[in-house]
Design a protein around this motif. Structure first.
Motif, mmCIF file in Angstrom:
data_model
loop_
_atom_site.group_PDB
_atom_site.id
_atom_site.type_symbol
_atom_site.label_atom_id
_atom_site.label_comp_id
_atom_site.label_asym_id
_atom_site.label_seq_id
_atom_site.Cartn_x
_atom_site.Cartn_y
_atom_site.Cartn_z
ATOM 1 N N ARG A 1 5.497 12.008 3.744
ATOM 2 C CA ARG A 1 5.493 10.648 3.208
ATOM 3 C C ARG A 1 4.388 10.485 2.166
ATOM 4 O O ARG A 1 3.953 9.359 1.885
ATOM 5 C CB ARG A 1 5.345 9.623 4.331
ATOM 6 N N GLY B 1 -2.377 -7.029 2.957
ATOM 7 C CA GLY B 1 -3.810 -7.268 2.941
ATOM 8 C C GLY B 1 -4.390 -7.365 1.540
ATOM 9 O O GLY B 1 -3.847 -6.844 0.574
ATOM 10 N N ARG C 1 -6.168 4.689 14.012
ATOM 11 C CA ARG C 1 -7.441 5.330 13.661
ATOM 12 C C ARG C 1 -8.557 4.342 13.414
ATOM 13 O O ARG C 1 -9.720 4.684 13.511
ATOM 14 C CB ARG C 1 -7.274 6.169 12.386
ATOM 15 N N ARG D 1 -9.215 11.248 1.728
ATOM 16 C CA ARG D 1 -7.990 10.501 1.406
ATOM 17 C C ARG D 1 -7.208 11.101 0.261
ATOM 18 O O ARG D 1 -6.495 10.373 -0.440
ATOM 19 C CB ARG D 1 -8.349 9.048 1.050
ATOM 20 N N ARG E 1 1.618 -10.039 8.630
ATOM 21 C CA ARG E 1 1.622 -8.583 8.675
ATOM 22 C C ARG E 1 2.376 -8.095 9.903
ATOM 23 O O ARG E 1 1.936 -8.322 11.030
ATOM 24 C CB ARG E 1 0.195 -8.052 8.727
ATOM 25 N N ARG F 1 14.804 3.401 -7.062
ATOM 26 C CA ARG F 1 14.064 4.004 -5.946
ATOM 27 C C ARG F 1 12.855 4.780 -6.465
ATOM 28 O O ARG F 1 13.015 5.786 -7.143
ATOM 29 C CB ARG F 1 14.973 4.958 -5.177
ATOM 30 N N ALA F 2 11.665 4.309 -6.134
ATOM 31 C CA ALA F 2 10.456 5.014 -6.570
ATOM 32 C C ALA F 2 10.423 6.420 -5.976
ATOM 33 O O ALA F 2 10.071 7.385 -6.645
ATOM 34 C CB ALA F 2 9.220 4.236 -6.144
ATOM 35 N N GLU G 1 -5.610 5.176 5.687
ATOM 36 C CA GLU G 1 -6.964 5.286 6.173
ATOM 37 C C GLU G 1 -7.423 6.749 6.087
ATOM 38 O O GLU G 1 -6.638 7.630 5.781
ATOM 39 C CB GLU G 1 -7.069 4.747 7.616
ATOM 40 N N ASP G 2 -8.710 6.984 6.370
ATOM 41 C CA ASP G 2 -9.224 8.350 6.354
ATOM 42 C C ASP G 2 -8.331 9.263 7.183
ATOM 43 O O ASP G 2 -7.958 8.915 8.314
ATOM 44 C CB ASP G 2 -10.639 8.387 6.955
ATOM 45 N N ASP H 1 -3.999 -13.818 -0.242
ATOM 46 C CA ASP H 1 -3.607 -12.775 0.704
ATOM 47 C C ASP H 1 -2.156 -12.348 0.453
ATOM 48 O O ASP H 1 -1.371 -13.095 -0.109
ATOM 49 C CB ASP H 1 -3.749 -13.319 2.138
ATOM 50 N N VAL H 2 -1.844 -11.140 0.855
ATOM 51 C CA VAL H 2 -0.457 -10.656 0.838
ATOM 52 C C VAL H 2 -0.209 -9.873 2.118
ATOM 53 O O VAL H 2 -1.150 -9.559 2.854
ATOM 54 C CB VAL H 2 -0.167 -9.746 -0.388
ATOM 55 N N GLU H 3 1.061 -9.549 2.348
ATOM 56 C CA GLU H 3 1.448 -8.941 3.631
ATOM 57 C C GLU H 3 0.585 -7.735 3.980
ATOM 58 O O GLU H 3 0.182 -7.557 5.116
ATOM 59 C CB GLU H 3 2.925 -8.533 3.599
ATOM 60 N N ARG I 1 1.056 5.814 1.371
ATOM 61 C CA ARG I 1 1.892 4.766 1.946
ATOM 62 C C ARG I 1 2.928 4.284 0.940
ATOM 63 O O ARG I 1 2.578 3.814 -0.136
ATOM 64 C CB ARG I 1 1.019 3.595 2.398
ATOM 65 N N HIS I 2 4.183 4.394 1.347
ATOM 66 C CA HIS I 2 5.256 3.950 0.474
ATOM 67 C C HIS I 2 5.293 2.427 0.359
ATOM 68 O O HIS I 2 5.570 1.883 -0.694
ATOM 69 C CB HIS I 2 6.604 4.445 1.002
ATOM 70 N N GLN I 3 5.047 1.769 1.487
ATOM 71 C CA GLN I 3 5.255 0.327 1.522
ATOM 72 C C GLN I 3 4.477 -0.390 0.432
ATOM 73 O O GLN I 3 5.009 -1.255 -0.244
ATOM 74 C CB GLN I 3 4.824 -0.204 2.896
ATOM 75 N N GLY J 1 -5.340 10.071 7.027
ATOM 76 C CA GLY J 1 -3.908 9.764 7.118
ATOM 77 C C GLY J 1 -3.189 10.300 5.891
ATOM 78 O O GLY J 1 -2.999 9.579 4.917
ATOM 79 N N LEU J 2 -2.819 11.561 5.928
ATOM 80 C CA LEU J 2 -2.272 12.250 4.754
ATOM 81 C C LEU J 2 -0.979 12.995 5.080
ATOM 82 O O LEU J 2 -0.901 14.226 4.977
ATOM 83 C CB LEU J 2 -3.333 13.216 4.193
#
Lengths: 639, 639
Positions: free
Chosen positions: A319, A236, B378, A293, B392, A392-393, A311-312, A232-234, A303-305, A314-315
């Motif tokens: 960002r 998910g 969502r 998506r 998380r 910085r990406a 999610e569906d 696992d990671v932060e 998502r930058h992070q 979320g555009l």
């Protein structure tokens, strides 16, 4: 499996609806993409070589033999892969132009890579040597298999463009692939790589070499994923696509590059193993991803992070991560699905992504790159230091190099091999998917040469003229893609007869004679594009498109000093072409500042449009940020 | 500076417009906040103690003396601070209730902390011991000064609630503060902490002890920031507020907790050193931050990647980070600015943030917490594992504990000290800023006792009755805050006479007699709230508020199985109160799925509202997510 005939193309499935034509069969002779390819050849490849040396990422290979890796190695754990992608880009470019100077640069790098390979085939500069962590000790983040994947793809490019060459790259790759099979086979380490890539690479290497072991190993890696082996990671397990098996997932999720590379590999496995269930799973994932998506540019990842799909619906445009490499990955995936199915929707997304993501990344000079491709910039930001890799990406402007510098090499290998994505063949004839000025020459098995010339100013102009330059004695079908956006208004002219055509592939079957001509005409009036009501972040906005290009308003074009965030588009007036620019009519928002930006009644929303209609010129999105720091937005609020 | 009189309050400036009344003077006797305080005392403090032991974060202090820190130490580099915030919360709670069992828990922890302090006052379990990195070797990320800051705040709480206590905490803090001054003074290390906190803590410790050295050290840290001493990081030096000096910055930016803690410290320095320029700089920063970078809930921070403020108007509800601790920091800052200036806008934001951020974090049972407070969810997400610290921050549901578990202790110390944020005094009289059922008792210097009783059902009810329980022989002014949202419709009733009052402080001056009564009546009809047109992410939406509470639609309330993302509010019908719930009229969006979600004409936007009007019940935002996994949104698209 028998080795594929050496068509100069990155993807050569042994099964499927369509077979690609290679660089040797399709020549891009002018226009938008020829210009990009020329900048890529003349500037970008040299630029990449310069930075790879400067940052020591090639020298790392020398250090395995002669230096102190623990002290002197530079770059992140995946830096080897940039050297391999550089090799792949050079291989395609050598295949395209035969440039002898590039050939010698290529060989010099291969020689240095070769010396770093261990006797058993293992090849990596970050692990496994004295003072380093052991081999395969960090499958989650170590990128060792990922790096081998890019090595294999470089070797495939070389094998298909210079099958006779004696540089040794294919042999290096074979030893590395054998080492992977020996280490991770059914009786080996029951693991997989945190960053998918090895899967698609192994299958293609199997195609190139005719050795099924590589296919089976690639299939094994695909099947292992989604079972939680990576931990696992932060953000998910879906970051690695390791929370749900590929066969069971319904949409792309997690890290957008990883997701696309994995799906591409799964299509490769499904095609070669004739696995319709796996193929359908990925097709459905693609369909849901594109429907819910994906940005209007074709960009993926919001998502930058975690550089990930959201999610569906979320555009957010401001960002939008829309990583350049996710665009490359999306083209890889859609191309494989197109070859498998022949459905035009895949070619539609490829076109959109090439014009609005892949071609947005490099600046006009080919020496600076966007890592991410936002659709909205509110602040000028600061120009990256051209003398250092950017940390910085999400840089405010294109940067010459990044600490994680995956985009320059990914763009370079895509542009160098671009001709291989233009046309395909099947038993019925030829299919043209992307429109470029150029030539196509193909000799079918047991057939006579088929030669065509494409003449077009696309995408500035919507007319595509296809002339037949060879005589045939048997009928075959010419298929031309009508993009989804051209569903209304496209026409095909054959023998002087004009007929309306709808989105999809329009076909013309006949025994073609030299001089025969077909003209596809696509409607090129600029148009307003409305978003699905569920995309919250762009509610009440329109985008402007023309042909396959998405447009944007950029602050440097606002002569009156207007703020890109204080314009409201009047959609009662269609966008126009004026003085060679796409222009929309706007009013200025007249915002009043409040101490608290939320309030009762309409007053709080401060939306009194002010003053006369302004004619605001737009710029093709891919061309923005070439005139100094600027603000920009693709989605424009309407009056 | 003379030590402040031991009023039981966290902030006691020696200069400024207003002086707070302490826990010893203000009692909250019922209602919303008394219930929260009771859960905090009865569940949360025990819960925190349990997890701090379980995770070994208290035991780390034992290890300094008796164990092997290198092998056995657990927790992140800032885990000591959670132990100190736990001490601070207990200190306030002991001051509030005098609970003897808590007193003994408190002393036991102090004893363990004491044993870990080095002879020269240095106190940290992560650095400076055998096998650990040296002291102060990682100012950017090490949090050593940050931890000392929280130690000082705990000691201040103890000094002001049990000035006579012999537990030793204040002496421990003094030695640690002396060590900081010796190490980082004008002739010491020219550095500062990556996470501001020590600044405000040192000034308060100076106030509590009367020792100006701590003030000067705090001021020095404030002045050092913004000069690049901390070095660069991926998301920029503004992450640490180290790119622009505090005096020159115009808005809060970067990490939202860091930004608020720093600004709070700068106000403290400005107040104590009588520095109007510094004070004005922070006031302007606050004003711009509230006008352009704050959510309707009062939440701050819209970027997950770096837990940071975005740029002006970048306030996506679905990616609202709105960290609980940023809400606590925002209350800390606004309270200091209120004390300095007496402007009601600061108290307005405090109220909004307490009701909609700080009280949203803990679940109804006080044993689970939101780290971030999104305004739109969502997807259901998965419930965090109650048996492990969540890795998380943006958990789908409240989690009992986090690997970075700053929110439980921050909420606990805020709730335990909440009475100190209710009322203030000045030469003219008393000011009431927050409305709770309770009592106020204050004896001004050279005056007679002033005693009041507040009776109210606020925020369920808008009537606040203030009864005077003491006789005075001199006139004084009673000031009551009329919140900004109540600017229209509020009334004050004095001696049976009703008069309309506007936002700000309404005052009544007289020689008060026992039994005198003043009734403030606030308009409590639910209302639609419109966003500024520049907040792109909520264009075309309204929020619903009632009194100080923000409301939301939560999926578990949609009996017909409607999707919270497919409702359109009919704003021609005002929100209503029905059956004790706030209700809005909606139609269902009837979205058609397309293979590509962008298109020409309105058809693409799939916005045909379907069917009859639905009456949709809303829930107070702070109460959401207490009934199992759910989806939720605060901002609702309008028809």
């Amino acid at each position: 499996m028998a080795p594929s005939a050496p068509t100069a193309a990155p993807v050569l499935p042994s099964r499927g609806r369509l077979q690609p034509l290679g660089l040797d069969e399709v020549r891009i002779t002018g226009g938008f993409w020829a210009e990009r390819q020329s900048v890529n050849a003349e500037a970008t490849l040299e630029h990449i070589g310069h930075w790879l040396e400067r940052e020591g990422w090639i020298r790392n290979f020398d250090l395995v033999d002669t230096g102190d890796l623990t002290r002197e190695r530079r770059g992140r754990e995946f830096s080897d892969s940039e050297v391999y992608k550089y090799l792949e880009a050079m291989a395609w470019e050598i295949g395209r132009t035969g440039d002898p100077e590039l050939e010698s640069r290529f060989r010099a790098v291969v020689t240095r890579v070769a010396r770093a390979q261990d006797a058993d085939g293992y090849l990596n500069t970050k692990f496994g040597h004295s003072g380093q962590p052991p081999r395969w000790s960090d499958l989650q983040w170590g990128h060792e298999l990922y790096c081998v994947g890019h090595l294999l793809q470089a070797a495939v490019a070389r094998a298909r463009t210079r099958p006779e060459a004696d540089d040794g790259l294919v042999a290096i790759a074979r030893r590395a692939a054998d080492n992977v099979c020996a280490t991770f086979g059914p009786d080996g380490i029951d693991g997989l790589c945190g960053h998918p890539e090895i899967e698609t690479a192994l299958v293609e290497f199997a195609r190139a070499t005719g050795d099924d072991r590589y296919l089976h190993q690639g299939a094994l890696f695909v099947e292992r994923r989604g079972t939680g082996r990576l931990g696992d990671v932060e953000w998910g397990r879906e970051y690695f696509q390791d929370e749900t098996p590929v066969r069971e997932a319904t949409v792309l999720r997690g890290h957008a590059v990883r997701a696309n590379y994995l799906a591409a590999g799964a299509v490769d496995v499904a095609a070669e193993t004739d696995d319709p269930d796996l193929m359908k799973a990925v097709r459905d994932q693609w369909r849901n991803t594109v429907a819910r998506r994906t940005y209007v540019t074709g960009g993926q990842g919001s998502r930058h992070q975690d550089e990930a799909f959201g999610e569906d619906w979320g555009l957010p445009p401001d960002r939008a991560y829309s990583e350049t490499c996710a665009g490359v990955g999306s083209v890889m995936l859609a191309w494989r699905l197109l070859l498998a199915s022949g459905d035009s929707g895949y070619a539609d997304l490829i076109e959109r992504t090439l014009f609005n993501v892949v071609s947005t990344s490099p600046g006009a000079d080919g020496r600076q790159f966007f890592y991410t491709n936002t659709l909205h910039r509110r602040e000028l930001g600061t120009v990256p230091d051209g003398d250092r890799p950017s940390i910085r990406a999400a840089a405010a402007q294109r940067a010459p190099w990044y600490e994680v510098s995956c985009c320059p090499t990914n763009v370079a290998r895509t542009l160098a091999s671009l001709a291989a994505y233009v046309a395909t063949t099947d038993d019925e004839g030829l299919q043209i998917h992307q429109y470029v000025p150029g030539t196509i020459a193909h000799r079918p098995v047991d057939g006579t040469d088929r030669r065509l010339t494409l003449t077009t100013g696309y995408p500035a102009d919507g007319q595509i003229r296809v002339r037949i330059d060879s005589d045939d004695d048997r009928p075959w079908t010419l298929s031309l893609r009508v993009p989804g956006w051209a569903d209304r208004g496209a026409t095909l002219t054959v023998d002087g007869e004009v007929r309306p055509v709808r989105a999809g592939y329009v076909t013309e079957r006949r025994t073609w004679r030299r001089g025969d001509e077909v003209v596809l005409s696509l409607p090129m009036a600029p148009r307003f594009t409305h978003p699905d009501a569920r995309i919250d972040a762009v509610r009440g906005c329109v985008a402007v498109e023309r042909g396959p290009l998405v447009f944007a308003v950029e602050s440097v074009d606002l002569s009156g000093g207007e703020n890109v965030d204080e314009l409201l588009v009047d959609t009662s007036q269609p966008p126009m072409l004026a003085g060679g620019r796409v222009v929309v009519c706007c009013r200025r928002l007249d915002p009043a500042d409040h101490h608290w930006p939320y309030g009762g009644g309409e007053a709080a929303s401060t939306t009194t449009p002010r003053g006369d209609l302004l004619e605001v010129p737009l710029i093709a999105y891919h061309a923005w940020a070439n005139r100094g720091p600027s603000t920009m937005r693709v989605w424009l609020p309407t009056i």
